[in-house]
Design an enzyme around this catalytic site. Structure first.
Site, PDB file in Angstrom:
ATOM      1  N   ARG A  49       0.832  -1.218   0.000  1.00 32.96           N
ATOM      2  CA  ARG A  49       0.000   0.000   0.000  1.00 32.96           C
ATOM      3  C   ARG A  49       0.870   1.273   0.000  1.00 32.96           C
ATOM      4  NH1 ARG A  49      -3.401  -3.631  -0.342  1.00 32.96           N
ATOM      5  NH2 ARG A  49      -5.506  -3.460   0.480  1.00 32.96           N
ATOM      6  N   SER A  65     -10.731  -1.226   3.396  1.00 30.71           N
ATOM      7  CA  SER A  65      -9.955  -1.442   4.623  1.00 30.71           C
ATOM      8  C   SER A  65      -9.572  -0.084   5.198  1.00 30.71           C
ATOM      9  CB  SER A  65      -8.670  -2.200   4.330  1.00 30.71           C
ATOM     10  OG  SER A  65      -8.940  -3.479   3.818  1.00 30.71           O
ATOM     11  N   GLU A 105      -5.059   3.288   6.753  1.00 32.68           N
ATOM     12  CA  GLU A 105      -4.661   3.232   5.344  1.00 32.68           C
ATOM     13  C   GLU A 105      -5.339   4.401   4.626  1.00 32.68           C
ATOM     14  OE1 GLU A 105      -5.730  -0.483   3.259  1.00 32.68           O
ATOM     15  OE2 GLU A 105      -5.854   0.746   1.472  1.00 32.68           O
TER      16      GLU A 105
HETATM   17  N1  EPU Z   1     -10.362 -12.044  10.158  1.00 36.66           N
HETATM   18  C1  EPU Z   1     -10.927 -12.127  11.379  1.00 36.66           C
HETATM   19  N2  EPU Z   1     -12.197 -11.683  11.574  1.00 36.66           N
HETATM   20  C2  EPU Z   1     -12.905 -11.143  10.539  1.00 36.66           C
HETATM   21  C3  EPU Z   1     -12.321 -11.043   9.274  1.00 36.66           C
HETATM   22  C4  EPU Z   1     -11.032 -11.495   9.084  1.00 36.66           C
HETATM   23  O1  EPU Z   1     -10.318 -12.628  12.337  1.00 36.66           O
HETATM   24  O2  EPU Z   1     -14.056 -10.750  10.783  1.00 36.66           O
HETATM   25  C5  EPU Z   1      -8.981 -12.506   9.992  1.00 36.66           C
HETATM   26  C6  EPU Z   1      -8.898 -13.890   9.388  1.00 36.66           C
HETATM   27  O3  EPU Z   1      -7.971 -14.630  10.132  1.00 36.66           O
HETATM   28  C7  EPU Z   1      -8.363 -13.638   7.997  1.00 36.66           C
HETATM   29  C8  EPU Z   1      -7.524 -12.401   8.208  1.00 36.66           C
HETATM   30  O4  EPU Z   1      -8.283 -11.641   9.180  1.00 36.66           O
HETATM   31  O5  EPU Z   1      -7.626 -14.736   7.543  1.00 36.66           O
HETATM   32  C9  EPU Z   1      -7.309 -11.566   6.994  1.00 36.66           C
HETATM   33  O6  EPU Z   1      -8.574 -11.218   6.454  1.00 36.66           O
HETATM   34  P1  EPU Z   1      -8.752 -11.041   4.878  1.00 36.66           P
HETATM   35  O7  EPU Z   1      -8.279 -12.244   4.186  1.00 36.66           O
HETATM   36  O8  EPU Z   1     -10.146 -10.582   4.643  1.00 36.66           O
HETATM   37  O9  EPU Z   1      -7.727  -9.907   4.485  1.00 36.66           O
HETATM   38  P2  EPU Z   1      -7.274  -8.535   5.169  1.00 36.66           P
HETATM   39  O10 EPU Z   1      -5.818  -8.647   5.426  1.00 36.66           O
HETATM   40  O11 EPU Z   1      -8.137  -8.199   6.303  1.00 36.66           O
HETATM   41  C10 EPU Z   1      -6.584  -7.456   2.923  1.00 36.66           C
HETATM   42  C11 EPU Z   1      -6.768  -6.141   2.231  1.00 36.66           C
HETATM   43  C12 EPU Z   1      -8.137  -6.084   1.565  1.00 36.66           C
HETATM   44  C13 EPU Z   1      -8.247  -7.254   0.595  1.00 36.66           C
HETATM   45  C14 EPU Z   1      -8.047  -8.560   1.374  1.00 36.66           C
HETATM   46  C15 EPU Z   1      -8.069  -9.775   0.475  1.00 36.66           C
HETATM   47  C16 EPU Z   1      -5.423  -4.593   3.543  1.00 36.66           C
HETATM   48  C17 EPU Z   1      -5.417  -3.465   4.511  1.00 36.66           C
HETATM   49  N3  EPU Z   1      -6.618  -5.065   3.210  1.00 36.66           N
HETATM   50  O12 EPU Z   1      -7.513  -7.493   3.975  1.00 36.66           O
HETATM   51  O13 EPU Z   1      -8.210  -4.905   0.839  1.00 36.66           O
HETATM   52  O14 EPU Z   1      -9.519  -7.268  -0.026  1.00 36.66           O
HETATM   53  O15 EPU Z   1      -6.757  -8.526   2.016  1.00 36.66           O
HETATM   54  O16 EPU Z   1      -6.888  -9.838  -0.236  1.00 36.66           O
HETATM   55  O17 EPU Z   1      -4.356  -5.025   3.132  1.00 36.66           O
HETATM   56  C18 EPU Z   1      -8.959  -2.649   0.868  1.00 36.66           C
HETATM   57  O18 EPU Z   1      -7.796  -2.299   0.976  1.00 36.66           O
HETATM   58  O19 EPU Z   1      -9.894  -1.826   0.754  1.00 36.66           O
HETATM   59  C19 EPU Z   1      -9.283  -4.061   0.928  1.00 36.66           C
HETATM   60  C20 EPU Z   1     -10.523  -4.487   1.048  1.00 36.66           C
END
Ligand code: EPU
Length: 349
Positions: free
Chosen positions: A167, A239, A345
């Site tokens: 990012r 996010s 972010e």
């Molecule tokens: N999780 C929880 N509780 C929840 C949701 C998620 O514990 O309610 C945990 C799970 O363990 C999961 C982990 O969080 O494995 C990561 O969640 P997720 O895979 O949804 O990814 P993220 O790291 O939270 C990032 C990006 C998103 C992107 C997703 C999928 C950032 C800040 N965010 O989210 O990007 O869609 O990966 O690749 O890096 C955005 O930037 O607007 C965005 C949506």
């Protein structure tokens, strides 16, 4: 053509749906407009001049933005190189990234399909280095053409010189910040199958279908729809926080602190970073979730139930102050349980 309008409501220019007015909005639709905009018109445009894409990663202020919002209406897409293995496209900064992905995935071109359904423009993607499901925009980016408002000339900068990281890019930092107006981005897509299916449950989302760029796109869209709010239904900026990167030496102290607050850390996601040895990325969503903040609310600003990393404008009337207060509450609560400080972010305008 350049169109300048004064005293404009900006609720429609930010996906969070914060209400307020901007002193001016200027729209340009061809690169040749930019020298005019920054010379002849410069005196009549209230400062600062802030380029935005779809306003999907920005928190607008309550009340009034005293500067000029700069929007790109330049949406031309042209192939500039097309050897056997793939195509390099030059994409106008104002083109919606998801429209480009839909068009090229339908042609069977690989590269950006994992970024399907992310709001925002191609120009903003080059600043923000949007990423999802194991792919970042910079993975396909070849070069960015900008108008340098200080030197009053166009420059084409190779992606390798733009400091891309999680990012992050050189466009977010001095000396480029506020100086380079992105005109177009060159991305290279592949005709050779190159699926990235190893993130989370993506492979199972394909339900055995032969992975084509379109099939992967459809699986990603379905996954995002199931977890993330549709901005047409609940305003958000995606996010809200970055996933925090910590030194691996701190991991046991982080676990100990959380355990003493009664949190089971056995399932805490920890991702080793190949490009930054000695550091690991934690999941901000997990930290927020385990801090009991799913559905946390400050007036109309609420964390999304299925992905608490997203703050939504629940009833369309959230103010910037509501969102900031909720963000500060989340930062403080996560810090008190884990000793980890989340950083937004989203950019505060
Ligand atoms: N999780 C929880 N509780 C929840 C949701 C998620 O514990 O309610 C945990 C799970 O363990 C999961 C982990 O969080 O494995 C990561 O969640 P997720 O895979 O949804 O990814 P993220 O790291 O939270 C990032 C990006 C998103 C992107 C997703 C999928 C950032 C800040 N965010 O989210 O990007 O869609 O990966 O690749 O890096 C955005 O930037 O607007 C965005 C949506």
């Amino acid at each position: 053509m350049i169109a300048v309008t004064h005293d404009i409501p900006y609720k429609l220019f930010n996906t969070m749906g914060i209400a307020g007015r901007a002193a001016a909005v200027a729209v340009w639709d061809a690169p040749d407009d930019l020298p005019t905009l920054f010379s002849d018109l410069a005196g009549s445009l209230p400062a600062p001049v802030k380029p935005i894409g779809q306003g999907s990663n920005i928190l607008f202020p309550d009340g009034r933005f005293e500067g000029t919002i700069l929007l790109s209406g330049f949406t031309v897409v042209e192939p500039i190189e097309s050897p056997e293995a793939g195509v390099t496209f030059r994409i106008g900064a104002g083109k919606r990234l998801d429209d480009f992905i839909a068009e090229t995935a339908a042609e069977g071109l690989w590269g950006l399909e994992n970024l399907s359904h992310i709001p925002g423009t191609a120009g903003a993607a080059a600043v923000q280095n949007v990423g999802a499901y194991g792919v970042e925009f910079a993975d396909c980016l070849v070069a960015v053409t900008c108008y340098d408002v200080a030197d009053r000339r166009f420059v084409t900068l190779p992606a390798g010189e733009l400091g891309y990281g999680y990012r992050d890019s050189a466009f977010k930092h001095p000396p480029m910040r506020g100086r380079m107006i992105i005109c177009s981005v060159d991305v290279r897509l592949s005709r050779v199958p190159a699926p990235h299916l190893d993130y989370g449950n993506l492979r199972s989302c394909l339900k055995g279908a032969v992975p084509t760029p379109l099939a992967v796109r459809e699986a990603i869209v379905a996954t995002r729809r199931s977890k993330l709010p549709e901005i047409t239904e609940a305003g958000s900026a995606g996010s809200f926080f970055k996933n925090p990167v910590v030194s691996v030496d701190r991991l046991s102290a982080i676990r100990e602190k959380a355990e003493s607050a009664g949190i089971d850390t056995s399932s805490m996601p920890v991702y080793q970073l190949a490009d930054s040895p000695g550091h690991a990325k934690l999941s901000a969503a997990w930290l927020i979730d385990r801090s009991g903040l799913k559905g946390a609310r400050v007036r109309s600003a609420v964390t999304w139930q299925t992905q608490p990393l997203v703050i939504v404008n629940a009833d369309g009337h959230a103010t910037s102050a509501d969102v900031k207060a909720l963000a500060e509450h989340i930062i403080a609560e996560v810090d008190s349980r884990f000793g980890v400080r989340l950083t937004p972010e989203v950019e505060y305008l």
